[in-house]
Design a protein around this motif. Structure first.
Motif, PDB file in Angstrom:
ATOM      1  N   PRO A  11       0.829  -1.203   0.000  1.00 29.30           N
ATOM      2  CA  PRO A  11       0.000   0.000   0.000  1.00 29.30           C
ATOM      3  C   PRO A  11       0.867   1.258   0.000  1.00 29.30           C
ATOM      4  O   PRO A  11       1.910   1.310   0.632  1.00 29.30           O
ATOM      5  CB  PRO A  11      -0.784  -0.092   1.307  1.00 29.30           C
ATOM      6  CG  PRO A  11      -0.530  -1.428   1.866  1.00 29.30           C
ATOM      7  CD  PRO A  11       0.630  -2.022   1.173  1.00 29.30           C
ATOM      8  N   VAL A  12       0.396   2.271  -0.702  1.00 27.37           N
ATOM      9  CA  VAL A  12       1.156   3.505  -0.833  1.00 27.37           C
ATOM     10  C   VAL A  12       1.076   4.316   0.452  1.00 27.37           C
ATOM     11  O   VAL A  12       2.022   4.987   0.830  1.00 27.37           O
ATOM     12  CB  VAL A  12       0.626   4.333  -2.026  1.00 27.37           C
ATOM     13  CG1 VAL A  12       1.357   5.652  -2.121  1.00 27.37           C
ATOM     14  CG2 VAL A  12       0.747   3.543  -3.312  1.00 27.37           C
ATOM     15  N   SER A  13      -0.032   4.257   1.156  1.00 24.34           N
ATOM     16  CA  SER A  13      -0.260   5.137   2.298  1.00 24.34           C
ATOM     17  C   SER A  13       0.038   4.440   3.632  1.00 24.34           C
ATOM     18  O   SER A  13      -0.804   4.395   4.511  1.00 24.34           O
ATOM     19  CB  SER A  13      -1.687   5.658   2.280  1.00 24.34           C
ATOM     20  OG  SER A  13      -2.571   4.564   2.354  1.00 24.34           O
ATOM     21  N   LEU A  14       1.224   3.896   3.775  1.00 24.80           N
ATOM     22  CA  LEU A  14       1.615   3.318   5.052  1.00 24.80           C
ATOM     23  C   LEU A  14       1.824   4.422   6.068  1.00 24.80           C
ATOM     24  O   LEU A  14       2.214   5.541   5.722  1.00 24.80           O
ATOM     25  CB  LEU A  14       2.911   2.520   4.910  1.00 24.80           C
ATOM     26  CG  LEU A  14       2.836   1.206   4.146  1.00 24.80           C
ATOM     27  CD1 LEU A  14       4.235   0.634   3.958  1.00 24.80           C
ATOM     28  CD2 LEU A  14       1.962   0.208   4.863  1.00 24.80           C
ATOM     29  N   ASN A  15       1.574   4.123   7.315  1.00 25.72           N
ATOM     30  CA  ASN A  15       1.790   5.084   8.385  1.00 25.72           C
ATOM     31  C   ASN A  15       3.247   4.976   8.826  1.00 25.72           C
ATOM     32  O   ASN A  15       3.573   4.252   9.765  1.00 25.72           O
ATOM     33  CB  ASN A  15       0.840   4.817   9.547  1.00 25.72           C
ATOM     34  CG  ASN A  15       0.897   5.895  10.587  1.00 25.72           C
ATOM     35  OD1 ASN A  15       1.843   6.685  10.638  1.00 25.72           O
ATOM     36  ND2 ASN A  15      -0.115   5.926  11.438  1.00 25.72           N
ATOM     37  N   TYR A  16       4.119   5.693   8.127  1.00 28.05           N
ATOM     38  CA  TYR A  16       5.549   5.588   8.384  1.00 28.05           C
ATOM     39  C   TYR A  16       5.929   6.112   9.760  1.00 28.05           C
ATOM     40  O   TYR A  16       6.851   5.608  10.387  1.00 28.05           O
ATOM     41  CB  TYR A  16       6.347   6.317   7.302  1.00 28.05           C
ATOM     42  CG  TYR A  16       6.254   5.632   5.964  1.00 28.05           C
ATOM     43  CD1 TYR A  16       6.927   4.439   5.740  1.00 28.05           C
ATOM     44  CD2 TYR A  16       5.484   6.154   4.935  1.00 28.05           C
ATOM     45  CE1 TYR A  16       6.840   3.792   4.526  1.00 28.05           C
ATOM     46  CE2 TYR A  16       5.393   5.510   3.723  1.00 28.05           C
ATOM     47  CZ  TYR A  16       6.065   4.334   3.516  1.00 28.05           C
ATOM     48  OH  TYR A  16       5.970   3.694   2.319  1.00 28.05           O
ATOM     49  N   LYS A  17       5.217   7.108  10.230  1.00 26.19           N
ATOM     50  CA  LYS A  17       5.523   7.650  11.560  1.00 26.19           C
ATOM     51  C   LYS A  17       5.326   6.585  12.636  1.00 26.19           C
ATOM     52  O   LYS A  17       6.135   6.450  13.543  1.00 26.19           O
ATOM     53  CB  LYS A  17       4.671   8.880  11.851  1.00 26.19           C
ATOM     54  CG  LYS A  17       5.068  10.074  11.014  1.00 26.19           C
ATOM     55  CD  LYS A  17       4.212  11.279  11.328  1.00 26.19           C
ATOM     56  CE  LYS A  17       4.616  12.435  10.428  1.00 26.19           C
ATOM     57  NZ  LYS A  17       3.778  13.613  10.667  1.00 26.19           N
ATOM     58  N   ARG A  18       4.241   5.842  12.530  1.00 28.64           N
ATOM     59  CA  ARG A  18       3.981   4.782  13.500  1.00 28.64           C
ATOM     60  C   ARG A  18       4.982   3.636  13.320  1.00 28.64           C
ATOM     61  O   ARG A  18       5.472   3.064  14.286  1.00 28.64           O
ATOM     62  CB  ARG A  18       2.545   4.266  13.338  1.00 28.64           C
ATOM     63  CG  ARG A  18       2.238   3.130  14.297  1.00 28.64           C
ATOM     64  CD  ARG A  18       0.804   2.717  14.284  1.00 28.64           C
ATOM     65  NE  ARG A  18       0.352   2.355  12.948  1.00 28.64           N
ATOM     66  CZ  ARG A  18      -0.922   2.176  12.625  1.00 28.64           C
ATOM     67  NH1 ARG A  18      -1.875   2.352  13.529  1.00 28.64           N
ATOM     68  NH2 ARG A  18      -1.267   1.849  11.402  1.00 28.64           N
ATOM     69  N   MET A  19       5.301   3.345  12.059  1.00 32.65           N
ATOM     70  CA  MET A  19       6.217   2.237  11.784  1.00 32.65           C
ATOM     71  C   MET A  19       7.621   2.546  12.300  1.00 32.65           C
ATOM     72  O   MET A  19       8.290   1.681  12.864  1.00 32.65           O
ATOM     73  CB  MET A  19       6.258   1.968  10.275  1.00 32.65           C
ATOM     74  CG  MET A  19       6.990   0.711   9.902  1.00 32.65           C
ATOM     75  SD  MET A  19       6.790   0.216   8.172  1.00 32.65           S
ATOM     76  CE  MET A  19       6.976   1.715   7.279  1.00 32.65           C
ATOM     77  N   ALA A 100      12.602  -6.677   8.008  1.00 29.73           N
ATOM     78  CA  ALA A 100      11.951  -5.515   7.395  1.00 29.73           C
ATOM     79  C   ALA A 100      10.615  -5.916   6.769  1.00 29.73           C
ATOM     80  O   ALA A 100       9.622  -5.182   6.873  1.00 29.73           O
ATOM     81  CB  ALA A 100      12.865  -4.889   6.347  1.00 29.73           C
ATOM     82  N   LYS A 101      10.579  -7.070   6.150  1.00 27.04           N
ATOM     83  CA  LYS A 101       9.326  -7.559   5.560  1.00 27.04           C
ATOM     84  C   LYS A 101       8.285  -7.789   6.653  1.00 27.04           C
ATOM     85  O   LYS A 101       7.119  -7.438   6.483  1.00 27.04           O
ATOM     86  CB  LYS A 101       9.597  -8.857   4.793  1.00 27.04           C
ATOM     87  CG  LYS A 101       8.409  -9.396   4.062  1.00 27.04           C
ATOM     88  CD  LYS A 101       8.776 -10.631   3.266  1.00 27.04           C
ATOM     89  CE  LYS A 101       7.567 -11.206   2.565  1.00 27.04           C
ATOM     90  NZ  LYS A 101       7.886 -12.422   1.805  1.00 27.04           N
ATOM     91  N   ASN A 102       8.719  -8.343   7.793  1.00 31.02           N
ATOM     92  CA  ASN A 102       7.806  -8.558   8.908  1.00 31.02           C
ATOM     93  C   ASN A 102       7.273  -7.236   9.454  1.00 31.02           C
ATOM     94  O   ASN A 102       6.103  -7.133   9.819  1.00 31.02           O
ATOM     95  CB  ASN A 102       8.487  -9.347  10.028  1.00 31.02           C
ATOM     96  CG  ASN A 102       8.803 -10.769   9.624  1.00 31.02           C
ATOM     97  OD1 ASN A 102       8.255 -11.290   8.647  1.00 31.02           O
ATOM     98  ND2 ASN A 102       9.714 -11.397  10.345  1.00 31.02           N
ATOM     99  N   VAL A 103       8.136  -6.222   9.520  1.00 30.17           N
ATOM    100  CA  VAL A 103       7.704  -4.896   9.983  1.00 30.17           C
ATOM    101  C   VAL A 103       6.640  -4.337   9.041  1.00 30.17           C
ATOM    102  O   VAL A 103       5.616  -3.806   9.490  1.00 30.17           O
ATOM    103  CB  VAL A 103       8.914  -3.932  10.105  1.00 30.17           C
ATOM    104  CG1 VAL A 103       8.457  -2.503  10.305  1.00 30.17           C
ATOM    105  CG2 VAL A 103       9.837  -4.364  11.228  1.00 30.17           C
ATOM    106  N   LEU A 104       6.864  -4.466   7.741  1.00 35.41           N
ATOM    107  CA  LEU A 104       5.881  -3.979   6.770  1.00 35.41           C
ATOM    108  C   LEU A 104       4.561  -4.739   6.878  1.00 35.41           C
ATOM    109  O   LEU A 104       3.483  -4.142   6.821  1.00 35.41           O
ATOM    110  CB  LEU A 104       6.427  -4.091   5.351  1.00 35.41           C
ATOM    111  CG  LEU A 104       7.429  -3.034   4.939  1.00 35.41           C
ATOM    112  CD1 LEU A 104       8.023  -3.363   3.574  1.00 35.41           C
ATOM    113  CD2 LEU A 104       6.777  -1.663   4.908  1.00 35.41           C
ATOM    114  N   GLU A 105       4.647  -6.055   7.044  1.00 37.53           N
ATOM    115  CA  GLU A 105       3.428  -6.856   7.178  1.00 37.53           C
ATOM    116  C   GLU A 105       2.668  -6.478   8.433  1.00 37.53           C
ATOM    117  O   GLU A 105       1.436  -6.398   8.426  1.00 37.53           O
ATOM    118  CB  GLU A 105       3.776  -8.344   7.177  1.00 37.53           C
ATOM    119  CG  GLU A 105       4.206  -8.866   5.830  1.00 37.53           C
ATOM    120  CD  GLU A 105       4.709 -10.304   5.873  1.00 37.53           C
ATOM    121  OE1 GLU A 105       4.793 -10.890   6.981  1.00 37.53           O
ATOM    122  OE2 GLU A 105       5.031 -10.835   4.800  1.00 37.53           O
ATOM    123  N   THR A 106       3.384  -6.229   9.509  1.00 40.69           N
ATOM    124  CA  THR A 106       2.744  -5.808  10.753  1.00 40.69           C
ATOM    125  C   THR A 106       2.034  -4.472  10.564  1.00 40.69           C
ATOM    126  O   THR A 106       0.909  -4.283  11.027  1.00 40.69           O
ATOM    127  CB  THR A 106       3.784  -5.704  11.891  1.00 40.69           C
ATOM    128  OG1 THR A 106       4.427  -6.966  12.046  1.00 40.69           O
ATOM    129  CG2 THR A 106       3.145  -5.280  13.194  1.00 40.69           C
TER     130      THR A 106
END
Length: 116
Positions: A11-19, A100-106
């Motif tokens: 998804p384009v709109s990931l919440n990067y601040k939270r991540m 990193a993939k796990n972080v994105l999936e989470t």
């Protein structure tokens, strides 16, 4: 092609601040920095030790096996050290990629749970 397919599914709109403030991401960054720092220091010390020992001591001029001195052994050891560091980096990079993939999936699951 594999990378483009994965990029299109993300998804384009990931919440990067939270991540970025999440515990798994912070652990990933800390682990990567520690690995990079220690590996770089080891590589530089091992690499620069050859000219330092060659110019400022006689250790490398002592014979190891009749026609070869310790200097030749140390010089050839640098090839093996470089290959070893490359191999270690490849293994660790695969681990970092998985984390990193796990972080994105989470983060994607968190977004689905939040209803986005």
């Amino acid at each position: 092609m594999e990378l483009k397919k994965e990029a299109a599914e993300t998804p384009v709109s990931l919440n990067y601040k939270r991540m970025v403030v999440s515990s798994p991401f912070q652990k990933l960054i800390k682990t990567k920095k520690r690995f990079t720092l220690f590996t770089t220091i080891f590589f530089l010390v091992f690499s620069l030790l050859l000219p330092v020992l060659a110019f400022y001591s006689n250790i490398l001029t002592k014979p190891l096996i009749d026609p070869f001195s310790w200097g030749w052994a140390f010089a050839f050891a640098q090839f093996f050290m470089t290959w070893g560091v490359c191999h270690l980096y490849m293994k660790k990079a695969a681990e970092f990629d998985q984390i990193a993939k796990n972080v994105l999936e989470t983060e994607e699951k968190e977004m689905e749970r939040d209803g986005r």
